[in-house]
Write a protein that holds these residues in place. Structure first.
Motif, PDB file in Angstrom:
ATOM      1  N   LEU A   5       0.842  -1.212   0.000  1.00  0.00           N
ATOM      2  CA  LEU A   5       0.000   0.000   0.000  1.00  0.00           C
ATOM      3  C   LEU A   5       0.870   1.254   0.000  1.00  0.00           C
ATOM      4  O   LEU A   5       0.575   2.226  -0.704  1.00  0.00           O
ATOM      5  CB  LEU A   5      -0.929  -0.020   1.208  1.00  0.00           C
ATOM      6  N   GLU A   6       1.939   1.236   0.770  1.00  0.00           N
ATOM      7  CA  GLU A   6       2.854   2.383   0.771  1.00  0.00           C
ATOM      8  C   GLU A   6       3.554   2.526  -0.575  1.00  0.00           C
ATOM      9  O   GLU A   6       3.719   3.657  -1.068  1.00  0.00           O
ATOM     10  CB  GLU A   6       3.873   2.223   1.895  1.00  0.00           C
ATOM     11  N   PHE A   7       3.971   1.431  -1.171  1.00  0.00           N
ATOM     12  CA  PHE A   7       4.587   1.509  -2.493  1.00  0.00           C
ATOM     13  C   PHE A   7       3.628   2.119  -3.514  1.00  0.00           C
ATOM     14  O   PHE A   7       4.054   2.741  -4.485  1.00  0.00           O
ATOM     15  CB  PHE A   7       5.035   0.122  -2.960  1.00  0.00           C
ATOM     16  N   ALA A   8       2.324   1.907  -3.294  1.00  0.00           N
ATOM     17  CA  ALA A   8       1.316   2.473  -4.187  1.00  0.00           C
ATOM     18  C   ALA A   8       1.016   3.939  -3.865  1.00  0.00           C
ATOM     19  O   ALA A   8       0.162   4.552  -4.501  1.00  0.00           O
ATOM     20  CB  ALA A   8       0.032   1.656  -4.124  1.00  0.00           C
ATOM     21  N   GLY A   9       1.715   4.484  -2.861  1.00  0.00           N
ATOM     22  CA  GLY A   9       1.580   5.899  -2.550  1.00  0.00           C
ATOM     23  C   GLY A   9       0.586   6.236  -1.468  1.00  0.00           C
ATOM     24  O   GLY A   9       0.255   7.412  -1.270  1.00  0.00           O
TER      25      GLY A   9
END
Length: 454
Positions: A274-278
């Protein structure tokens, strides 16, 4: 009496047979009825009941050898009335308790050679193969059962996942579809198809397929319930629907048994994706970290331990440093069956994860590069291990290694052309490099997939 699969047992009472069948159906089908073997064992003197109860404790992934497993093994041995197959299953339990996994596999293969409809033995064999990255063995062992178990939905689901882990996707889909003909609710076959569709870039099809089955999952054990929702979340992330994926995390992936190993690893994995997706995940790392604290000395399964480590570090828990110390010790000590994995692969992955969690992005690739080519040895599926490639990409983009990042991103786009996070990263890199037409193409792909998802 004969069990649910047609194997002869020494069971004399109907209540014991019911408990044994609940264990078999629960283990093979990830049904919550599996736990019925435990209260049954409290009242039973039957050796097979105690063997299965002990095996359930060994499957509980507590991070150590549960004392309850030893006690059930002793009670099973004291029964004195086991048949030859049951004696071999008891041997599996005792050898597993002793951490002699080579002997466990030999005994399981002997069982399957003599009694090929003992799908509990097959499932345990595949479980150990999967945890150690032996995908070919996962497939090979199904050959021992194929002639007599081809009409069993659970068997076809196991065979489908073995094919999928070997990247034999056509065979995998054929087996999974056959399982669903036999039983439309066979969850492990659904899981195999989710893997196939994700790996082949059939994102919208995969989301549609899983969405049609969510109503069936409440009966499942915590692991497969949360894991199937995890797969659904990955499809949403690929389509740029990160808010839906976050909702799935809150309502499903981190909403069952927060003390269970697989649920914890899945939660860590999804939060980082989820963090990698911003997306800003708020205080969720801190909330998750509280449940990971008891794992500070658990190095029993490298794949799981690496997730515990990252979660603890991101939660700023002191136990993260303790677990890293335990991993370093495990990589030096040759006393356990997992020593070679920690020594050769796992420690490097742990140090790379630590560097990422501590935002030392420039240190990640020199640590990761020597080990990532053998990452299958830590266990887990290739879809789960993809997290490490995403972590590498994140580090490369952050430190400006654009050439290597572009190569990795375009390789990923080859299989999933409309993956939104991939195309967002490509649009950024191409614009940064002055390749504005390519950046615009990536943005157009994002618009196309999002418009189809409305």
């Amino acid at each position: 009496m004969f069990d649910y699969l047609g194997n002869a047992t020494t069971v004399q009472q109907e209540r014991d047979l019911q408990a044994i069948n609940d264990f078999i159906k629960g283990f093979l089908g990830y049904n919550q009825c599996i736990v019925n073997i435990l209260p049954a064992a409290e009242k039973s003197g039957n050796g097979l009941v105690h063997t299965y109860a002990g095996l359930l404790w060994m499957l509980s992934e507590t991070g150590d050898t549960p004392e309850a497993a030893r006690l059930h093994a002793k009670k099973a041995e004291a029964a004195h009335s086991l048949n030859e197959r049951e004696k071999s299953l008891l041997d599996v339990l005792k050898l597993w308790v002793a951490d002699d996994m080579h002997a466990v596999r030999r005994t399981l293969q002997d069982i399957l050679t003599k009694w090929p409809r003992d799908l509990v033995a097959l499932k345990i064999h595949q479980y150990d193969d999967f945890n150690n990255g032996r995908s070919l063995d996962m497939l090979r062992v199904t050959e021992l059962c194929q002639a007599v178990a081809f009409d069993n939905a659970h068997f076809q689901g196991m065979r489908a996942f073995a094919f999928e882990q070997c990247h034999l996707f056509d065979y995998a889909e054929q087996a999974a579809r056959q399982a669903l003909v036999l039983d439309p609710e066979e969850a492990w076959a659904q899981h195999a198809l989710a893997h196939i569709m994700l790996t082949q870039g059939r994102i919208e099809e995969g989301l549609s397929f899983l969405s049609a089955h969510t109503c069936e999952w409440d009966r499942l054990t915590s692991f497969l319930y949360t894991h199937l929702w995890w797969h659904k979340a990955l499809f949403h992330l690929s389509l740029g629907q990160s808010e839906i994926a976050l909702h799935i995390y809150d309502q499903h992936c981190w909403a069952r048994d927060r003390t269970f190993s697989q649920d914890q690893a899945g939660a860590v994995s999804l939060l980082l994706r989820l963090e990698f997706a911003g997306l800003d995940v708020g205080s969720r790392w801190q909330e998750l970290g509280e449940y990971l604290r008891p794992r500070k000395h658990d190095v029993s399964q490298p794949f799981l331990t690496l997730h515990y480590l990252y979660g603890l570090l991101r939660a700023n828990r002191l136990e993260g440093a303790e677990l890293l110390g335990t991993i370093r010790h495990a990589a030096r000590s040759g006393t356990s069956s997992v020593f070679p994995v920690w020594h050769e692969i796992g420690l490097g992955l742990a140090e790379a994860l630590t560097a990422h969690a501590e935002q030392r992005f420039g240190e990640i690739m020199p640590i990761l590069d020597p080990v990532i080519g053998r990452i299958e040895q830590i266990g887990g599926s290739h879809a789960q291990r993809d997290l490490f490639e995403q972590l590498a990409l994140d580090a490369l983009v952050r430190i400006g290694k654009d050439n290597r990042a572009q190569q990795m991103l375009e390789t990923r786009r080859y299989t999933t052309p409309y993956d939104v996070p991939t195309n967002e990263a490509l649009a950024f890199l191409y614009a940064k490099s002055g390749l504005f037409a390519l950046a615009e193409e990536a943005r157009i792909r994002i618009i196309e997939v999002k418009s189809r998802s409305l």
